[in-house]
Design a protein around this motif. Structure first.
Motif, PDB file in Angstrom:
ATOM      1  N   PRO B  17      58.018 -34.932  59.766  1.00  0.00           N
ATOM      2  CA  PRO B  17      58.331 -36.058  58.887  1.00  0.00           C
ATOM      3  C   PRO B  17      57.460 -36.054  57.634  1.00  0.00           C
ATOM      4  O   PRO B  17      56.264 -35.763  57.709  1.00  0.00           O
ATOM      5  N   ALA B 193      54.822 -40.461  55.607  1.00  0.00           N
ATOM      6  CA  ALA B 193      55.162 -40.733  57.005  1.00  0.00           C
ATOM      7  C   ALA B 193      53.887 -40.789  57.838  1.00  0.00           C
ATOM      8  O   ALA B 193      52.979 -39.984  57.658  1.00  0.00           O
ATOM      9  N   THR B 194      53.823 -41.782  58.732  1.00  0.00           N
ATOM     10  CA  THR B 194      52.663 -41.877  59.623  1.00  0.00           C
ATOM     11  C   THR B 194      52.968 -41.181  60.935  1.00  0.00           C
ATOM     12  O   THR B 194      54.121 -40.973  61.298  1.00  0.00           O
ATOM     13  N   LEU B 195      51.914 -40.821  61.629  1.00  0.00           N
ATOM     14  CA  LEU B 195      52.068 -40.117  62.898  1.00  0.00           C
ATOM     15  C   LEU B 195      52.641 -41.073  63.937  1.00  0.00           C
ATOM     16  O   LEU B 195      52.028 -42.084  64.257  1.00  0.00           O
ATOM     17  N   PRO B 196      53.849 -40.780  64.445  1.00  0.00           N
ATOM     18  CA  PRO B 196      54.429 -41.708  65.411  1.00  0.00           C
ATOM     19  C   PRO B 196      53.760 -41.581  66.781  1.00  0.00           C
ATOM     20  O   PRO B 196      53.286 -40.514  67.142  1.00  0.00           O
TER      21      PRO B 196
END
Lengths: 218, 208, 244
Positions: B17, B193-196
């Motif tokens: 992402p 995007a952040t780390l999910p």
């Protein structure tokens, strides 16, 4: 659509387009085979249909990687994929352009090479007919192979490995038409199957090619 | 009424992402400049909007027949002349007219020259002239001013302004000033995007 | 009600195969060994072909699995294209080299059998030719998988190749039969001509066929597990890079 065809033909004709390479290769093959096999007329007449068909197949293969690779490198393929023309039509036109610049010249020159290989006189008509009917399938199948390998660096060798097995039915039925025709046997089944393969490939494979290009551009 | 509306868009490259929660709208006579450091996902976002790449979340509402996309590469054929290159795209887009584009991008004198004899900046101008012959209202441009000299950047700014004034729109990713003070800016580094967390529908969840 | 698609989840697949794989592997070894030992040592010699006929216990099962592996790849490719289950794509990838080896075994044992029977290691017989062509299709498929970096793109492209290749492989088979009438005997086991092979041969042959099928399943499961682990490693590396 005609604009794309004109452009592709023009690019093939201009310097560096590679037009005529396949033709020259076909000629060289027809000269080398007698040198390797020996000059006996009967032997050459026997193998001429197969040699001419294998030659046509390899000559087609030679120019396949140019179908999409150049457009991919200079970004045209991205732009074509976003243009208001269906990608299925684009790949069909590309295959048509390939056939006009590679397949059609092979068909036209094949009688001359048949002469070199002592092809029996009764087989000339079948040679031209079978190549005219079969080479469009070679271009369309080749376009599918070129679409599969479009994003790959050094995809050329892989392209041959993927496309040549797909060429087998066309080769078998095409060469069979000529050799049966030379012996005066019935050719209708082989001819019908050759035509069927071409018709099926032209009708269906462009959808697979377009799908594969979309995946490769992703 | 916005011609191009993007809501909560997320996109990925190579399965990783890049951006999430990108929203903007573009109405006639508006320009939007995307900013952000290299590799932040500007090109990927533009490719998504051009329809070349699938988005991973969100919505793009837009008529597909309004967008003209210009990538890093110009899609110029070296052995064709400038006029032939332009005519091809004009025919593909069904407009057929290249005279106005040649004049606007100052390419009239080069019309019969083969594209391989153009300088990098001249090629870029030809690539941008392609946008004019598409007749499409929404321009999606990826680094349009690369290898242009100052005069050509000014020329390009004028062309974009004329396009906007005629009711067009432009979405651009660029580093340098185009002399378009009226253009809106969108900084993409805020939408990284952040780390999910695994278990929240993460991109790689299937394998964790 | 548990759905079969649950097993298409890589985690669920790993958990299930944790206990399933050893069982299948042991069963494969036992059944194959039974079939081969029975076939080689406890069957009479054929009155025409002598003991050379006993290579049938390797030849027929490997040829069967060579074709079944391709069919399995075709089904797995379709499932991947339609339902996007990763396990399916990875199973197709894992099956290809096994199918290739089965094709090779079929060709080599056929050559070993054909030499005393026909007096030639190789003949351009339609059955042999179709197998050689199948070998080429396997090579192309495997080469395409290994040429593409992005795993999802590779899965998509190879799946399309598998579909198109299946059509052309069938056409090639038909072409090969059209092109030559061959030396090869008809199918060794067929419903209509059930009496052609004596039950003394048939029973151990069925056992080896079952054994080869189990070997195939065990190898595909093991190969798919390897592919899933490789993907998990890639996912972890991608996470680290994103976190940095």
């Amino acid at each position: 659509m005609s604009a794309l065809l004109t452009r592709d033909l023009r690019l093939a004709m201009r310097a560096g387009g590679g037009f005529g390479l396949g033709l020259a290769f076909f000629l060289i093959l027809a000269v080398l085979v007698p040198l390797g096999v020996g000059p006996e007329q009967a032997t050459l007449a026997l193998i001429a249909p197969g040699i001419l068909w294998v030659g046509a197949l390899l000559a087609c293969l030679l120019s396949l990687d140019r179908i999409f690779a150049l457009d991919y490198e200079d970004g045209s393929l991205d732009l074509l994929a976003t243009a208001p023309v269906p990608l299925e039509a684009v790949v069909s036109i590309k295959a048509l352009a390939h056939w006009l610049t590679t397949g059609l010249p092979l068909v036209l020159i094949s009688p001359v090479l048949g002469l070199l290989l002592h092809l029996p006189p009764s087989a000339y008509g079948w040679l031209i007919l079978s190549l005219a009917l079969g080479t469009p399938a070679l271009s369309v199948i080749g376009t599918f192979g070129a679409a599969l390998t479009v994003g790959l660096k050094r995809g050329g060798l892989l392209l041959s490995l993927l496309v040549l097995p797909l060429y087998i039915p066309t080769l078998v039925f095409g060469a069979e038409v000529v050799s049966r025709g030379a012996q005066g046997l019935d050719i209708s089944t082989a001819l019908a199957l050759l035509g069927g393969i071409t018709a099926g490939a032209v009708a269906i494979l462009p959808f697979a090619s377009a799908l594969v290009i979309r995946i490769n551009l992703r | 009424m916005a011609a191009l509306q993007v809501e909560g868009l997320a996109c990925a490259r190579g399965g990783i992402p890049l951006l999430e929660g990108v929203s903007f709208a573009l109405a006639p006579r508006q320009a939007l400049v995307l900013r952000g450091p290299n590799g932040c996902g500007k090109t990927t976002l533009l490719r998504c909007i051009a329809g070349l790449q699938p988005i991973t979340a969100g919505r793009i509402s837009c008529d597909p027949d309004v967008i003209a996309y210009a990538a890093h590469a110009d899609g110029i054929k070296a052995t064709l002349s400038v006029a032939e290159n332009l005519s091809f795209w004009a025919d593909i887009y069904g407009t057929g007219q290249i005279d106005a584009a040649l004049d606007q991008m100052n390419l009239r004198a080069l019309a019969t020259r083969a594209a391989q004899n153009l300088s990098a900046g001249q090629k870029r101008r030809l690539g941008l002239a392609r946008l004019l012959v598409t007749g499409r209202p929404v321009w999606v441009l990826d680094e349009p001013t690369v290898s242009l000299d100052t005069a050509s950047v000014g020329l390009f700014g004028d062309v974009v302004r004329a396009h906007l004034a005629a009711g067009g729109m432009a979405l651009m990713a660029t580093h340098i000033e185009l002399g378009l003070p009226e253009a809106h800016q969108l900084d993409l580094s805020a939408h990284k995007a952040t780390l999910p967390e695994p278990g929240q529908g993460a991109f790689d969840e299937a394998f964790l | 009600m548990a759905s079969i698609w649950q097993y298409a989840n890589p985690l669920k697949f790993m958990r299930t195969t944790d206990w399933l794989l050893p069982i299948v592997a042991v069963a494969a070894v036992v059944v194959t060994a039974t079939g081969l030992i029975w076939g080689f040592f406890f069957t009479p010699d054929d009155f025409r072909q002598g003991s050379t006929v006993k290579i049938i216990f390797l030849h027929v099962p490997s040829a069967l699995m060579a074709i079944n592996a391709w069919i399995m790849m075709l089904v797995a490719s379709l499932i991947w294209l339609i339902r996007r289950h990763h396990v399916s794509a990875l199973a197709a990838r894992a099956a290809a080299p096994i199918g290739l080896v089965m094709t090779l075994i079929g060709l080599i044992t056929g050559a070993v059998w054909g030499q005393p029977m026909w007096g030639a290691w190789w003949a351009w017989d339609p059955r042999l030719t179709s197998f050689l062509i199948l070998l080429l299709f396997y090579l192309g498929y495997i080469a395409l998988w290994s040429a593409i970096d992005d795993p999802d793109t590779a899965a998509d492209l190879t799946a399309v190749l598998c579909l198109v290749g299946s059509v052309f492989a069938l056409l090639s088979r038909y072409a090969a039969f059209f092109w030559s009438q061959g030396l090869h005997q008809g199918a060794s086991l067929s419903v209509q001509a059930g009496t052609r092979v004596d039950w003394a041969y048939k029973a151990p042959l069925y056992v080896s066929m079952a054994g080869f099928s189990l070997i195939f399943v065990a190898l595909v499961l093991a190969g798919t597990r390897t592919e899933i682990r490789a993907r998990r490693m890639k996912a972890l590396v991608a996470r680290e890079r994103m976190a940095a």
